[in-house]
Design an enzyme around this catalytic site. Structure first.
Site, PDB file in Angstrom:
ATOM      1  CG  ASN A  98      -7.318  -2.427  -6.295  1.00  0.00           C
ATOM      2  OD1 ASN A  98      -6.318  -3.117  -6.063  1.00  0.00           O
ATOM      3  ND2 ASN A  98      -7.716  -1.477  -5.441  1.00  0.00           N
ATOM      4  CG  ASP A 108      -2.034   0.983   1.147  1.00  0.00           C
ATOM      5  OD1 ASP A 108      -2.316   1.473   0.039  1.00  0.00           O
ATOM      6  OD2 ASP A 108      -2.637   1.292   2.203  1.00  0.00           O
TER       7      ASP A 108
HETATM    8  C1  FPP Z   1      -1.933   0.133  -3.370  1.00  0.00           C
HETATM    9  O1  FPP Z   1      -1.475   1.467  -3.380  1.00  0.00           O
HETATM   10  C2  FPP Z   1      -1.362  -0.605  -4.495  1.00  0.00           C
HETATM   11  C3  FPP Z   1      -2.078  -1.138  -5.509  1.00  0.00           C
HETATM   12  C4  FPP Z   1      -3.542  -1.038  -5.589  1.00  0.00           C
HETATM   13  C5  FPP Z   1      -1.434  -1.815  -6.645  1.00  0.00           C
HETATM   14  C6  FPP Z   1      -0.180  -2.589  -6.337  1.00  0.00           C
HETATM   15  C7  FPP Z   1       0.615  -2.688  -7.569  1.00  0.00           C
HETATM   16  C8  FPP Z   1       1.972  -2.691  -7.646  1.00  0.00           C
HETATM   17  C9  FPP Z   1       2.821  -2.696  -6.466  1.00  0.00           C
HETATM   18  C10 FPP Z   1       2.696  -2.653  -8.947  1.00  0.00           C
HETATM   19  C11 FPP Z   1       2.424  -3.755  -9.891  1.00  0.00           C
HETATM   20  C12 FPP Z   1       2.437  -5.108  -9.284  1.00  0.00           C
HETATM   21  C13 FPP Z   1       3.245  -6.120  -9.648  1.00  0.00           C
HETATM   22  C14 FPP Z   1       3.072  -7.462  -9.049  1.00  0.00           C
HETATM   23  C15 FPP Z   1       4.322  -5.966 -10.624  1.00  0.00           C
HETATM   24  P1  FPP Z   1      -2.511   2.649  -3.556  1.00  0.00           P
HETATM   25  O2  FPP Z   1      -2.590   2.977  -4.999  1.00  0.00           O
HETATM   26  O3  FPP Z   1      -3.824   2.284  -2.937  1.00  0.00           O
HETATM   27  O4  FPP Z   1      -1.809   3.790  -2.751  1.00  0.00           O
HETATM   28  P2  FPP Z   1      -2.512   4.963  -1.925  1.00  0.00           P
HETATM   29  O5  FPP Z   1      -3.273   4.313  -0.802  1.00  0.00           O
HETATM   30  O6  FPP Z   1      -1.360   5.777  -1.449  1.00  0.00           O
HETATM   31  O7  FPP Z   1      -3.412   5.709  -2.875  1.00  0.00           O
END
Ligand code: FPP
Length: 250
Positions: free
Chosen positions: A62, A14
């Site tokens: 998501n 996250d």
């Molecule tokens: C949460 O951060 C993260 C995600 C919803 C996506 C995770 C994806 C990756 C780490 C990259 C691609 C994955 C792989 C396996 C190569 P957020 O967007 O909710 O962050 P925030 O809470 O700060 O808005």
């Protein structure tokens, strides 16, 4: 008792969006650097001898994000699967995926299916990507599959116990989840591995996922090693036993 190294680590990755916002960059830049953390942590976990690493890469919820963010995440996943294929194959990593994979676009599904198939015999470490994944959805699917067997007359309902339900989950073949890490300072489970978390140790860190690298993982493993895992027993009972007392898998 369990050794101080967890067999199975799950991570709620996250903070990508906040990482980008802090730098006045588009959210996808946080996801892009977050994908570098995925590479770094996977390599570190393999070197450390962790048996299973499960990463929450895209939740069922998501899909409701802005269309362009979802599209960019799918492209990042595709790039990851294509670029990491040699590393996964050369290091005996078995790639596994859990979630509603049917919903993924072909640009992700095709390289994902191919890499899962081609690495299925690897025994070095299982890297599981939770994609289009929800813990409740996963439990509902497992319950449905058991109900179908009961309706077909191939399963006695009295045989549905903790072990049977655990085995019906897509994580049924993985070691029990020992450690859950969530980055970014939030202290929530967010529909991740609800069943499997029953006896996991939880570690919440303030670091945003794009900044979470080997040194941060080492700190989480140190925190885990310092915990006393009791599995419902007392400390003195634990002192009397040398064996791992975890009652169930999953
Ligand atoms: C949460 O951060 C993260 C995600 C919803 C996506 C995770 C994806 C990756 C780490 C990259 C691609 C994955 C792989 C396996 C190569 P957020 O967007 O909710 O962050 P925030 O809470 O700060 O808005």
């Amino acid at each position: 008792m369990a050794t101080s190294l967890p067999r199975h680590v799950g991570i709620i990755m996250d903070g990508n969006g906040r990482w980008a916002q802090l730098r006045r960059q588009p959210r996808i830049e946080g996801h892009r650097v977050g994908a570098q953390s995925v590479r770094d942590i996977t390599r570190a976990a393999r070197q450390l001898g962790i048996e299973a690493l499960t990463l929450y890469a895209f939740s069922s919820q998501n899909w409701s994000r802005p269309v362009d963010e979802v599209a960019a995440l799918m492209e990042l996943l595709r790039d990851y699967l294509v670029d990491e294929r040699p590393e996964i194959m050369d290091n005996q990593i078995r790639l596994f995926a859990i979630g509603d994979l049917e919903r993924l676009p072909a640009l992700v599904r095709d390289p994902l299916d191919a890499l899962c198939r081609d690495s299925a015999h690897h025994r070095g470490m299982t890297l599981t990507l939770a994609l289009s994944y929800g813990g409740r959805e996963s439990l509902a699917r497992a319950a449905r599959s058991l109900a179908v067997q009961v309706a077909a007359g191939t399963l006695d309902p009295r045989a549905i116990d903790v072990e049977a339900l655990g085995r019906a989950l897509p994580t049924g073949e993985l070691p029990p989840l020992d450690l859950l890490i969530r980055t970014s300072g939030e202290q929530r489970i967010s529909n991740f591995m609800l069943w499997e978390l029953a006896y996991a140790e939880l570690v919440f860190v303030d670091v945003l996922w794009p900044d979470f690298r080997r040194a941060e993982l080492d700190r989480c493993l140190e925190a885990y090693a310092a915990r006393e895992r009791r599995f419902g027993l007392t400390s003195s009972q634990l002192a009397d036993t040398d064996s791992d007392v975890e009652p169930t898998s999953g």
